[in-house]
Enzyme design. Structure first.
Site, short mmCIF file in Angstrom:
data_model
loop_
_atom_site.label_atom_id
_atom_site.label_comp_id
_atom_site.label_asym_id
_atom_site.label_seq_id
_atom_site.Cartn_x
_atom_site.Cartn_y
_atom_site.Cartn_z
CD GLU A 121 -2.86 1.12 2.38
OE1 GLU A 121 -3.88 1.82 2.33
OE2 GLU A 121 -2.53 0.47 3.39
NE ARG A 219 -22.22 20.31 -11.77
CZ ARG A 219 -22.79 20.91 -10.73
NH1 ARG A 219 -24.07 20.70 -10.47
NH2 ARG A 219 -22.09 21.70 -9.94
CG ASP A 240 -13.37 0.89 12.06
OD1 ASP A 240 -14.13 1.56 11.34
OD2 ASP A 240 -12.19 1.24 12.32
N GLY A 241 -16.99 1.20 12.55
CA GLY A 241 -17.70 2.29 13.20
C GLY A 241 -16.93 3.59 13.20
CG HIS A 243 -11.61 3.26 8.84
ND1 HIS A 243 -11.20 2.89 10.11
CD2 HIS A 243 -10.48 3.50 8.13
CE1 HIS A 243 -9.87 2.89 10.15
NE2 HIS A 243 -9.41 3.26 8.97
CG ASP A 265 -6.35 0.07 6.89
OD1 ASP A 265 -5.17 -0.25 6.62
OD2 ASP A 265 -6.76 1.26 6.81
N GLY A 300 -5.02 3.53 10.07
CA GLY A 300 -5.44 2.15 10.18
C GLY A 300 -6.47 1.99 11.28
#
Length: 373
Positions: A121, A219, A240-241, A243, A265, A300
């Site tokens: 990443e 648009r 997870d509540g 993110h 993550d 994370g």
């Protein structure tokens, strides 16, 4: 060995009073009703496949980003206790020399079967949507760097996240796909058209959708619309509540019902305590289970896959949908052929969930892990 359970989610179907026959590390048979011979063990609760997490940076107080094999094994053990039987090690942006060393070290654990692969990443991400990545280390991809990191892992690199608007990014996508690597679109300021070009070049994953990506606009739809609407793309969600709002989780499920894949993550504080941690070169402080950099960016999560399943169900997913997103879908997205399902010939990876969706038992490759509650 024959195991019976009150319920079983394969996840292709849900059964009551089901059984499985295991020989060594493989599933020989799966059935519903009474087993053909007396069971060796009854498992009260719901038997589901072992969880598959394809985006994880750490846990149990340790991190993959150190490139240290003992740290990596500590991460694997922590998530295994919470039901993750297949784990991909994610690395954040760092110098090429540092990433090469980390990929080389983790590649040995892939060869040994302890890890399912390595995910890069970064460093080929957008500075405008860098999140917890060090912006000074971000860069456009070059063929030389791509080849160098792929060679370091000797086929251990299974996924790379890239921002398709960067110079050379589309060529890099094609290069990675030719090498058998799954490409994710994420940390990006791409337009709808640029995201579509990346998908046409072979990108097949939306890296933690809705997080660190140009937002939707009526648009100028941007990459989210392109990723959600294309049936070639698997969609990662960090449930997870913190993110993603539950309404957006449901929106993604509606737009891509068979293509949702839960990921953690997770960083080092997952299945561990609050405190100060490192995420690659970045300092991270964890308070009340939320990880942030000194600038306030989310760094994370402290999530486990079992927690992601519970939160998804609380957010409106059925248990079957949540289990599918935690098992079959991520395995299919990365081409992990023998995990993610309870079926004949698959690896004997199981998780037993109680009525509150807590993990009570875990089996990996036919071996019971220490009971966890």
């Amino acid at each position: 060995m024959i195991l019976t359970a009150d319920h079983l989610i394969t996840p292709a179907r849900t059964c009551a009073a089901a059984w499985v026959r295991v020989d060594g590390d493989r599933i020989l048979e799966v059935g519903e009703g009474r087993p053909p011979s007396p069971a060796d063990r009854h498992l009260p609760g719901t038997l589901v496949p072992g969880f598959v997490d394809v985006h994880c940076h750490g846990g149990g107080g340790a991190s993959f980003t150190t490139g240290d094999a003992s740290d990596a094994q500590q991460v694997v053990a922590a998530h295994l206790r919470h039901g993750t039987t297949s784990l991909v090690a994610s690395l954040v942006t760092d110098g090429i020399d540092e990433l090469e060393r980390s990929v080389r070290a983790l590649g040995q654990l892939v060869t040994d079967g302890q890890l399912a692969g390595v995910h890069l990443e970064g460093p080929w991400l957008s500075r405008d949507y860098c999140g917890a990545h060090e912006p000074t280390l971000l860069r456009p991809p070059s063929p030389e760097e791509v080849d160098r990191l792929l060679a370091a892992g000797d086929a251990a690199v299974t996924m790379v996240t890239i921002a398709p608007e960067l110079d050379g990014a589309i060529d890099a996508v094609r290069r990675l796909v030719r090498a058998g690597v799954v490409v994710g679109v994420g940390h990006t300021d791409a337009t709808w058209e640029q995201a579509r070009e990346a998908i046409d070049a072979g990108a097949t994953v939306a890296t933690h959708l809705f997080n660190q990506i140009r937002p939707l606009h009526h648009r100028r739809p941007g990459p989210i619309a392109a990723l959600l609407e294309d049936e070639r793309v698997w969609v990662e969600l960090v449930s997870d509540g913190t993110h993603v709002h539950p309404a957006m989780l449901r929106l993604a499920r509606t737009g891509a019902p068979e293509r949702i894949m839960l990921v953690t993550d997770a960083m080092g504080a997952a299945a561990a305590e609050d405190g100060d941690y490192r995420l690659g070169p970045i300092h991270v402080r964890v308070r009340d289970g939320i990880a942030r950099t000194p600038t306030g960016a989310i760094a994370g999560s402290t999530l486990t896959m079992a927690g992601a399943v519970r939160h998804s169900v609380a957010s409106g997913f059925t248990l079957e949908q949540a289990v599918d997103a935690a098992t079959r879908a991520p395995a299919a997205a990365l081409g992990l052929a023998d995990v993610g399902e309870i079926r004949r010939g698959a690896r004997a990876d199981f998780v037993v969930l109680d009525g509150d969706l807590g993990v009570t038992h875990v089996m990996r490759a036919g071996v019971w892990v220490t009971r966890h509650r």
